[in-house]
Scaffold this motif. Structure first.
Motif, PDB file in Angstrom:
ATOM      1  N   UNK A   1       0.840  -1.212   0.000  1.00  0.00           N
ATOM      2  CA  UNK A   1       0.000   0.000   0.000  1.00  0.00           C
ATOM      3  C   UNK A   1       0.873   1.259   0.000  1.00  0.00           C
ATOM      4  N   UNK A   2       1.941   1.222   0.802  1.00  0.00           N
ATOM      5  CA  UNK A   2       2.789   2.408   0.927  1.00  0.00           C
ATOM      6  C   UNK A   2       3.443   2.765  -0.410  1.00  0.00           C
ATOM      7  N   UNK A   3       3.777   1.753  -1.201  1.00  0.00           N
ATOM      8  CA  UNK A   3       4.361   2.022  -2.520  1.00  0.00           C
ATOM      9  C   UNK A   3       3.360   2.801  -3.377  1.00  0.00           C
ATOM     10  N   UNK A   4       2.101   2.410  -3.295  1.00  0.00           N
ATOM     11  CA  UNK A   4       1.077   3.132  -4.066  1.00  0.00           C
ATOM     12  C   UNK A   4       0.909   4.552  -3.509  1.00  0.00           C
ATOM     13  N   UNK A   5       0.976   4.680  -2.178  1.00  0.00           N
ATOM     14  CA  UNK A   5       0.877   6.011  -1.552  1.00  0.00           C
ATOM     15  C   UNK A   5       2.006   6.918  -2.059  1.00  0.00           C
ATOM     16  N   UNK A   6       3.173   6.328  -2.304  1.00  0.00           N
ATOM     17  CA  UNK A   6       4.321   7.116  -2.741  1.00  0.00           C
ATOM     18  C   UNK A   6       4.195   7.568  -4.196  1.00  0.00           C
ATOM     19  N   UNK A   7       3.217   7.022  -4.900  1.00  0.00           N
ATOM     20  CA  UNK A   7       3.070   7.383  -6.320  1.00  0.00           C
ATOM     21  C   UNK A   7       2.210   8.637  -6.467  1.00  0.00           C
ATOM     22  N   UNK A   8       2.702   9.597  -7.239  1.00  0.00           N
ATOM     23  CA  UNK A   8       1.914  10.804  -7.496  1.00  0.00           C
ATOM     24  C   UNK A   8       0.657  10.472  -8.279  1.00  0.00           C
ATOM     25  N   UNK A   9       0.739   9.457  -9.126  1.00  0.00           N
ATOM     26  CA  UNK A   9      -0.414   9.027  -9.928  1.00  0.00           C
ATOM     27  C   UNK A   9      -0.696   7.555  -9.645  1.00  0.00           C
ATOM     28  N   UNK A  10      -1.398   7.250  -8.547  1.00  0.00           N
ATOM     29  CA  UNK A  10      -1.653   5.838  -8.214  1.00  0.00           C
ATOM     30  C   UNK A  10      -2.427   5.099  -9.293  1.00  0.00           C
ATOM     31  N   UNK A  11      -3.178   5.863 -10.123  1.00  0.00           N
ATOM     32  CA  UNK A  11      -3.938   5.201 -11.192  1.00  0.00           C
ATOM     33  C   UNK A  11      -3.008   4.587 -12.236  1.00  0.00           C
ATOM     34  N   UNK A  12      -1.728   4.951 -12.165  1.00  0.00           N
ATOM     35  CA  UNK A  12      -0.779   4.397 -13.138  1.00  0.00           C
ATOM     36  C   UNK A  12      -0.046   3.173 -12.592  1.00  0.00           C
ATOM     37  N   UNK A  13      -0.476   2.697 -11.439  1.00  0.00           N
ATOM     38  CA  UNK A  13       0.227   1.564 -10.834  1.00  0.00           C
ATOM     39  C   UNK A  13       0.279   0.357 -11.774  1.00  0.00           C
ATOM     40  N   UNK A  14      -0.830   0.119 -12.477  1.00  0.00           N
ATOM     41  CA  UNK A  14      -0.879  -1.063 -13.346  1.00  0.00           C
ATOM     42  C   UNK A  14       0.140  -0.989 -14.483  1.00  0.00           C
ATOM     43  N   UNK A  15       0.601   0.239 -14.787  1.00  0.00           N
ATOM     44  CA  UNK A  15       1.649   0.352 -15.811  1.00  0.00           C
ATOM     45  C   UNK A  15       2.905  -0.414 -15.406  1.00  0.00           C
ATOM     46  N   UNK A  16       3.149  -0.469 -14.081  1.00  0.00           N
ATOM     47  CA  UNK A  16       4.327  -1.200 -13.587  1.00  0.00           C
ATOM     48  C   UNK A  16       4.223  -2.675 -13.987  1.00  0.00           C
ATOM     49  N   UNK A  17       3.005  -3.163 -14.065  1.00  0.00           N
ATOM     50  CA  UNK A  17       2.809  -4.569 -14.423  1.00  0.00           C
ATOM     51  C   UNK A  17       2.714  -4.726 -15.947  1.00  0.00           C
ATOM     52  N   UNK A  18       1.872  -3.899 -16.571  1.00  0.00           N
ATOM     53  CA  UNK A  18       1.646  -4.075 -18.017  1.00  0.00           C
ATOM     54  C   UNK A  18       2.854  -3.656 -18.863  1.00  0.00           C
TER      55      UNK A  18
END
Lengths: 316, 449
Positions: free
Chosen positions: B121-138
């Motif tokens: 969760x904290x990694x997502x909190x550290x992201x300015x754009x959490x909606x882009x988290x899936x980019x890390x996977x895709x």
């Protein structure tokens, strides 16, 4: 700096109602904070300034651009989200060209519709007005600009291996005839990835024929086909505003792509990951997740054995 | 003599009943309710500030062009570190045949699961754009340690969940069959989680085999998770991070704080639930010895980490090292080394120091020290880049977290503690069936009915 707003995205996702309420509350809070720091007049409205610019590109696209600023603690800062109305000739409802809202840099833009020529004055001039009107936060303000009709063109010629950029600038006289315009500074550039690269040390100046002939350097890298975009610009001219002409031509030195860049290395793109790394990582993932899935499968078997009535009797 | 006679007169069924009664989950008392309420308030305010962060961006934090990682990442490393306790108690002690670990296994997994969950969760909190988290996977690059970290964290989370859940199944059956006076939803929950457990020999066999496989599997994954986390730093060319020592340095530190986490929770549960009979002084003493061993190991890696660069004092490293030894970060650096490592080692070497209360105090020292140690790993390095800072406002050249940043961080810690509290409310903190089996009372008994 990683400062980005995505409240719009949140809205689309339809978050939990409590989250929406919190968001609304934080929005309200932020609004108040922003207003409280801006310098206000007796009506409680903040002082605002508009800078209006006119740009014409390739003798075709005409654009009005404003920068909206407000005074915050004695310093002018960009004002975001301010609606700006653009008018032709006078700020009257019948003359409204369109509206645009300033972005986080305070910029609001409007591309003029085609056929502006028919609105020229007898002296072949155009007047535009940008206005902030009836705004709850800012006082009414307007800015006017008058620009003259012009014909700004760039031609590219090559003779005996010498490449030349030729510029021509003309304007209309009172009889509607095109006449050359001299003594106007023109900057010549090549478009690069992150900006414009000047190809002359100082701006060139049009002669009495309204023309410039500048030699184009032969050593500027282009794309793989040697293509370049050459840009000629007149910046902030008091009579013509901003004029720009762009043309693509293969005058650049073709860039040869190093085949080593497509090699499978640790520092290559994801498409060129080293095979050994792909094999190792995937083998580890398959090995470990294989065991995990096997254990999950076994866990379901626990449920299956739980249906055995015989055993229930044994254990009671 | 009378007591002995009385005890011997008890039949095994009565003793099993006593264990079951004492170890069943219990409602929170007044202090427990206040604790949960406090955690919920901290989390709610943290969520409020986080929504502001999502709306306004990371500008609400003190992170800028140079300090692009702040306490969020320090907190992430802390969560990953403390989550390793699951592999320490559930796997390493199990495979080494340390039978005394039984009452501690569930506590360790109750720490590991929320910790690894909040690390993610904290990694997502550290992201300015959490909606882009899936980019890390895709759009993952398999060459990037960040990709490896995403893979290994999700793997470790699943294994930790299984290690928490599988040993719970017999206890769930026990609750399913006995807790008839509980609310319907709770009875239904126990029934679902019990998976129809009825002590069938095949079920027992599957359970033991699965636990063994998981215990073996979690060890390389645990080493992997914290080694890869250390590589997020060590693969970057920066003063203080450019080290081949980082993998073992992080892993040893993680085991140390994990052990301290278990000790702290042991003390709290023992005190509030009166578990003195199950979590004995012997358990504290053993965990104390283990903590000393792990602390000495960590001390050894600390000496390697700081002594060798300090001996060389390379030009680019020196600013960073001096800021730690006698500069801006010196008070924190020495406090962490002394209170978070040296003093606990000295105190826990003495048998008196391995009594529950001093152990609890020392474990708190270690945990707090470990959190600030991660702060010292992340922040001072970013303040000393190889290329000098130019053309940035003076305030960007230093990093001190904003109030909202502190609160959001505190709320993630509160969130992890809240999940621990909920788990301890719903499930037996000490494995009931295992306790009965270890007491030699299982034969002829059906623990589930």
């Amino acid at each position: 700096m990683k400062k980005i707003s995505i409240s719009r995205h949140l809205g689309r996702c339809g978050l939990f109602w409590a989250t929406a309420l919190l968001l609304a509350a934080t929005n309200a809070g932020a609004q108040t904070e922003s207003d409280s720091t801006a310098t206000s007049d007796e009506n409680g409205k903040a002082e605002v300034s508009i800078e209006l610019r006119y740009t014409e590109a390739n003798n075709k696209t005409k654009m009005l651009e404003t920068t909206v600023k407000t005074k915050v603690e004695d310093a002018w800062q960009a004002a975001k989200g301010v609606p700006v109305n653009f008018y032709r000739n006078e700020a009257a409802p019948g003359q409204l060209l369109g509206s645009s809202t300033s972005n986080d840099k305070g910029l609001a833009m409007l591309i003029l519709p085609e056929g502006e020529e028919k609105f020229a004055t007898p002296s072949f001039e155009y007047t535009y007005i940008a206005a902030i009107e009836n705004n709850e936060r800012f006082e009414d303000t307007e800015e006017q600009i008058t620009v003259a009709e012009s014909a700004f063109e760039m031609t590219l010629e090559e003779e005996d291996s010498v490449r030349q950029v030729r510029i021509s600038l003309k304007a209309m006289d009172e009889n509607g005839e095109e006449v050359p315009v001299g003594e106007v500074e023109v900057n010549l550039y090549v478009q690069r990835l992150f900006g414009l690269l000047p190809i002359t040390e100082d701006p060139e100046t049009t002669d009495e024929e309204g023309e410039i002939a500048a030699e184009f350097p032969a050593d500027i890298p282009g794309d793989t086909a040697g293509n370049l975009i050459i840009v000629a610009r007149v910046d902030d001219h008091e009579r013509f505003g901003n004029l720009e002409f762009r043309r693509k031509i293969n005058w650049g030195v073709p860039v040869v792509v190093d085949p080593a860049k497509n090699a499978r290395e640790l520092w290559s793109s994801r498409a060129n990951a080293p095979i050994y790394l792909i094999v190792i990582v995937n083998a580890m993932i398959i090995g470990i997740w294989g065991v995990i899935l096997y254990i999950v499968y076994q866990t379901f078997k626990i449920k299956k054995f739980g249906r055995s009535k015989v055993n229930l009797q044994d254990t009671k | 003599m009378k007591t002995k006679a009385h005890t011997s007169s008890k039949n095994t069924g009565d003793q099993s009943e006593e264990i079951i009664r004492e170890l069943m989950p219990r409602p929170f008392g007044r202090i427990g309710q206040l604790w949960v309420a406090l955690l919920i308030v901290i989390c709610a305010v943290g969520l409020f500030f986080y929504i502001q962060q999502v709306r306004d961006g990371l500008g609400i934090t003190a992170m800028r062009d140079y300090s692009t990682w702040g306490i969020y990442i320090a907190n992430f490393v802390f969560f990953v570190a403390i989550s390793l306790v699951g592999s320490l108690i559930s796997a390493i002690l199990k495979l080494s045949g340390a039978q005394w670990r039984t009452p501690l296994t569930r506590i360790s997994e109750m720490i590991a699961v929320p910790a690894i969950l909040f690390a993610a969760i904290v990694i997502v909190v550290d992201m300015g754009r959490p909606d882009r988290f899936l980019n890390v996977i895709f759009h993952a690059r398999i060459q990037s340690p960040i990709t490896w970290d995403v893979i290994v964290i999700s793997t470790y989370m699943v294994i930790s969940l299984l290690l928490l859940y599988l040993p719970l199944i017999p206890d769930m059956a026990l609750l399913r069959d006995r807790a008839k006076d509980l609310p319907k939803w709770q009875q239904k929950l126990y029934k679902i989680l019990a998976l129809g457990w009825n002590n069938h020999p095949e079920q027992v066999k599957i359970l033991h085999k699965s636990e063994l496989y998981l215990s073996i599997l979690i060890i390389p994954v645990a080493f992997g998770i914290h080694t890869v986390t250390s590589w997020l730093f060590a693969t970057t060319l920066r003063p203080g991070w450019d080290s081949t020592n980082f993998g073992p340095y992080f892993v040893s530190g993680a085991f140390m704080v994990g052990a301290a986490g278990v000790i702290a929770m042991m003390y709290i549960f023992r005190t509030f639930y009166k578990f003195e009979k199950y979590i004995t002084d012997k358990h504290f003493s053993n965990m104390g010895k283990l903590l000393v061993l792990l602390s000495l190991l960590y001390l050894y890696f600390n000496i390697n980490e700081y002594f060798v660069p300090a001996y060389k004092m390379k030009a680019f490293e020196s600013d960073h090292l001096k800021s730690l030894f006698y500069g801006r970060y010196a008070p924190l650096f020495w406090a962490v080394q002394v209170f978070g490592m040296i003093i606990p080692i000295i105190v826990l070497l003495s048998p008196k120091g391995r009594k529950p209360l001093p152990m609890f105090i020392m474990s708190i020292f270690v945990i707090v020290g470990a959190w600030f140690k991660r702060f010292l790993i992340v922040i001072p390095t970013l303040s000393h880049p190889y290329i000098p800072m130019t053309r940035v406002p003076e305030s960007w050249q230093h990093y001190f977290p904003t109030f909202k940043e502190w609160w959001i961080t505190a709320s993630t810690l509160a969130g992890a503690l809240l999940i621990m509290a909920i788990l301890s409310r719903l499930f037996p903190i000490i494995p009931v069936v295992e306790e009965i089996e270890e007491a030699g009372l299982a034969k002829g008994e059906n623990q589930t009915t």
